[in-house]
Write a protein that holds these residues in place. Structure first.
Motif: not given
Ligand code: AMP
Length: 581
Positions: A138, A163-164, A528-529, A531-533
């Protein structure tokens, strides 16, 4: 238990390494020139990309197939050595036009697609430093690595960029150039950059000891470490591929590793091209039927994969491979994490070939310990040191000195005598961290092993807290840091817990700031935080809330204790434990 291989089968030529004892005993690493021959065009110079592509063209082998790149949405792409030499030259020219100068760090964030191979060689031809990123990362791990290396350019796709990279672009002030494979907003189109460029370039006059590649890896503490490798590492890439993977120019070789990890570069790109064989690569992720289909259709002869993948194939059933013709396959090798003895035996019984485990790590740049084709396999063992590698089992004394464990089967830290060609030459900007890896010219690997009476090495575990999940090394500190960015988190401690397929998965223990309730909603929000980071490959699978975390008196989270408690193991020495509130 011992598994003998029949290597005198008339169907196959004899292995490159027939007499291990003799070759290992008398082995002296050849120079780059002795390994590859002189560079008539640039005497004294040595560049991995020249050896990987242009040398074959100069030898009249340009029509041979270098790459068969598979994807589910489009037909396979085939690149000859001549085409690879030309396209990588065009990319080197494009980089020059874009202002990339020798020594600049150029990152890739790409899946296994033809542009990756062209970009890697083009970057090296330009004399720039190639640094591949794992495409499942991420934004945070990407930012950290590009910041440390002061990345000047990035080759990626519009999707990954959006996205990244875009979320952290403002934190990457050194990044001047973005090249997008397939085009898109925010960068130069890869095809457009190549179009109109000459198909030859002046390959940078690099020397064998010039920096070529930076691979990031993780430690227990601190930021990711940029392990630096030089062009001359190619000597070890070529010879270890010849000995441990038995690669020959006629082979069709499939390495399933992601190019963002060292295996995906050293053996996914460089070594097979140095040997001059055909690489098969697949853009798609694991799928048992697809994989067996690839092996059959592409007539793969040597296959280099990982224990997690083998375990997933085992789960897919013993009948499935019987539907495919795998008769071309002559060697299956595996790396990255312990390979269970059952997996080796399953390979022998179901795939009709045992799986040859080997061991190495980012810092070593190439395979160090291997179950060679010409040696009996001991299922569960990593094998014996490759020619040119002196290994030892050591103990670190309180004084800082190391002593050698001579007794068979006694456990200690694996050490390697420094000086092989692909040994890392430093951690970028971290001299002290590098220095600490060596004692008396021995490199200490951080892995606990034992050696049996016949010289086979057996993996016992890591000496530190790093986590290996699905073959990917994860630094707990990086995960803890991302969790701590969440406003509800006061403390975080991250460990690996056993998993039947991925070997370990990440579990986080989290203590909350006052005013936050440890409920399902918050747990989901934290997952979720993360995974997103961090990306799905690095983020925790499980989060457990706790009142506070066990810490040393100096305030460091005691991950070892978290792990012992999680697994119901003895807590060991807790004398430095701060009294738990
Ligand atoms: P990396 O630097 O990401 O390639 O990870 C290297 C680490 O993976 C090693 O230090 C080991 O802990 C582990 N590893 C690599 N190969 C093996 C193997 N054959 N058996 C057990 N562990 C392995």
């Amino acid at each position: 238990m011992v598994i003998e291989r029949k290597t005198d089968d008339t169907e196959w030529s004899p292995p490159n390494l027939v007499d291990y004892e003799t070759v290992h005993h008398g082995f002296v690493w050849p120079t780059p020139e002795e390994t590859f021959g002189r560079r008539a065009d640039a005497p004294g110079c040595f560049n991995i990309a020249y050896e990987a592509a242009d040398r074959h063209v100069a030898a009249g082998e340009g029509d041979r197939i270098a790459l068969r790149s598979l994807a589910s949405e489009s037909p396979a792409t085939t690149l000859t050595y001549a085409r690879l030499a030309e396209d990588s030259a065009r990319f080197a020219n494009a980089l020059a036009d874009l202002g990339v100068v020798p020594g600049d760090r150029v990152f890739t964030l790409l899946g296994r697609m033809p542009a990756l191979y062209i970009a890697a060689l083009g970057i090296l031809k330009r004399g720039a430093v190639f640094s591949p990123l794992f495409s499942a990362f991420g934004p945070e791990p990407i930012k950290a690595r590009m910041q440390i290396a002061e990345a000047k350019a990035l080759v990626t796709t519009a999707r990954f960029f959006e996205r990244k990279v875009k979320p952290v672009l403002a934190d990457l002030p050194s990044l001047r150039t973005v090249v997008l494979v397939g085009g898109g907003d925010g960068g130069v189109d890869f095809d457009v950059a190549l179009a109109g460029q000459p198909t030859t370039c002046r390959i940078a006059p690099t020397r064998a000891d010039d920096l070529a590649i930076i691979h990031f890896t993780s430690g227990t503490t601190g930021r990711p470490k940029g392990a630096m490798h030089v062009h001359g590492a190619a000597v070890a890439h070529k010879l270890t591929a010849a000995y441990a993977l038995d690669l020959k120019p006629d082979d069709i070789f499939w390495c399933t590793a992601d190019p963002g990890w060292v295996t995906g570069t050293s053996y996914g790109i460089i070594a097979p091209l140095l040997i001059g064989c055909t690489i098969v690569s697949d853009e798609e992720e694991f799928d048992a039927q697809r994989w067996y289909g690839n092996l059959e259709r592409e007539r793969v002869t040597v296959w280099y994969t990982a224990p997690t993948a083998v375990r997933m194939l085992m789960k897919a059933g013993d009948d499935l491979p019987q539907r495919y013709d795998l008769s071309r396959l002559r060697l299956i090798a595996s790396v990255g994490e312990p390979l269970n003895p059952q997996a080796v035996i399953w390979g022998r019984d179901v795939l009709k070939r045992p799986i040859h485990d080997n061991w190495w790590q980012t810092e070593t740049g190439g395979i160090m310990i291997s179950n060679f084709l010409s040696m009996p396999i001991r299922p569960g063992s990593m094998g014996r040191p490759v020619p040119g590698i002196e290994a030892a089992v050591t103990k670190r004394e309180a004084s800082g000195a190391v002593s050698f464990v001579e007794m068979p089967d006694e456990q200690g830290e694996l050490a390697l005598k420094a000086g092989w060609p692909s040994m890392f030459i430093g951690y970028l900007n971290e001299e002290e961290r590098y220095r600490k890896c060596f004692v008396d010219s021995w490199y200490l690997t951080g892995d606990l092993v034992r050696r049996d009476a016949d010289g086979y090495y057996w993996f016992v575990g890591r000496a530190d807290d790093v986590i290996k999940s699905a073959g990917h090394l994860i630094g707990p500190f990086e995960v803890e840091s991302a969790l701590l960015e969440h406003p509800a988190v006061a403390e975080a401690g991250v460990i690996g817990i056993p998993d039947p397929v991925a070997m370990e998965v990440v579990k986080a223990f989290v203590a909350l700031r006052s005013g936050h309730t440890p409920d399902e909603t918050l747990r989901k929000d934290l997952l979720a935080h993360a995974r997103k980071r961090l990306g799905p490959a690095v983020a925790p699978r499980y989060i457990e809330f706790c009142h506070s975390l066990p810490k040393t008196r100096s305030g460091k989270v005691m991950r070892r204790l978290l792990k012992a408690r999680e697994l119901g193991l003895p807590e060991g020495d807790t004398s430095t434990l701060e009294v738990e509130k």
